[in-house]
Write a protein that holds these residues in place. Structure first.
Motif, short mmCIF file in Angstrom:
data_model
loop_
_atom_site.label_atom_id
_atom_site.label_comp_id
_atom_site.label_asym_id
_atom_site.label_seq_id
_atom_site.Cartn_x
_atom_site.Cartn_y
_atom_site.Cartn_z
N ARG A 40 58.13 -23.48 50.82
CA ARG A 40 57.23 -22.34 50.71
C ARG A 40 57.45 -21.64 49.37
NH1 ARG A 40 61.56 -21.40 53.57
NH2 ARG A 40 60.61 -22.04 55.51
N VAL A 41 56.48 -20.86 48.96
CA VAL A 41 56.67 -19.94 47.85
C VAL A 41 57.11 -18.60 48.44
CG1 VAL A 41 55.56 -18.66 45.99
CG2 VAL A 41 54.97 -21.06 46.37
N VAL A 42 58.25 -18.11 48.02
CA VAL A 42 58.76 -16.82 48.49
C VAL A 42 58.26 -15.76 47.51
CG1 VAL A 42 60.81 -15.45 49.02
CG2 VAL A 42 60.78 -17.92 49.50
N ALA A 43 57.29 -14.98 47.93
CA ALA A 43 56.69 -13.98 47.06
C ALA A 43 57.69 -12.87 46.76
CB ALA A 43 55.44 -13.40 47.71
N PRO A 44 57.77 -12.42 45.50
CA PRO A 44 58.68 -11.33 45.17
C PRO A 44 58.45 -10.07 46.00
CG PRO A 44 57.88 -12.39 43.17
CD PRO A 44 57.09 -12.98 44.30
#
Length: 220
Positions: A185-189
């Motif tokens: 997954r992309v872990v959003a800031p």
């Protein structure tokens, strides 16, 4: 053979493996599927020192950043081959690493023979279930870890549990999936800052190498 296995060819691609990993229903199944990936592509993964020797700027910048931020008694969650553990221990810091992969822990323990002055410890453990008492580490590192684990929110809560009051939780995440099949997954800031903010005061996100870093000062 599971139904999931039947959906893949005899030589699955990296994207096939990513779909398989993303479909895991538990951290234990995720570990099993990653083991299959490592056996299928045994030359895909190499020690971080080799990347550094090749001039990899991400590893260089992460090391410089962690050296400046990490305080004594640190835990590296998802320590892979132990590179950052050994490098940061040179600064006089008590060093502990964990990883869910047998291969990673076996390699790290084997490296202890090449570091006769090291007192580093390595433990096989899931990021979501760390085998340590509460509040015993001054710094907990989650460097390029949360995009790999089954439950990133639980991994953050475990990092906060074992961090001392006024200690640090340092998280670094890549901004995109890239071509690494174990990136789930992309872990959003924004999400990361919100989760870390449940446990303390968070810093402004900053770029470190190929990732985004946020530091939480626990309990503030």
């Amino acid at each position: 053979m599971t139904a999931m296995d039947k959906d893949f060819s005899l030589k699955p691609s990296f994207e096939d493996f990513r779909k398989r990993l993303q479909g895991a229903t538990s951290k234990e199944e995720l570990e099993l599927q990653i083991n299959k990936l490592l056996k299928t592509f045994p030359n895909r993964y190499k020690p971080l020192q080799e990347y550094l020797n090749e001039g990899n700027e991400d590893i260089k910048e992460r090391l410089e950043y962690l050296t400046s931020e990490v305080e004594s008694d640190f835990l590296d969650v998802g320590s892979y081959d132990g590179f950052f553990v050994f490098e940061l221990e040179r600064k006089g810091k008590r060093a502990v690493g964990t990883d869910m992969m047998d291969m990673a822990i076996d390699y790290s323990v084997g490296q202890l023979k090449l570091h006769p002055d090291s007192h580093a410890e390595f433990h096989k453990a899931y990021a979501e279930a760390l085998p340590f008492e509460n509040a015993i580490f001054q710094t907990v590192i989650l460097s390029h870890t949360l995009e790999h684990v089954f439950d990133p929110a639980k991994a953050i809560s475990e990092a906060a549990r074992v961090a001392k009051d006024n200690g640090k939780i340092i998280a670094i995440v890549p901004p995109e999936l890239g071509n690494e099949p174990t990136h789930l997954r992309v872990v959003a800031p924004e999400w990361l800052a919100n989760e870390l903010g449940k446990y303390g005061q968070v810093s402004t996100p900053r770029t470190v190498g190929d990732g985004i870093a946020i530091v939480c000062k626990k309990g503030l």
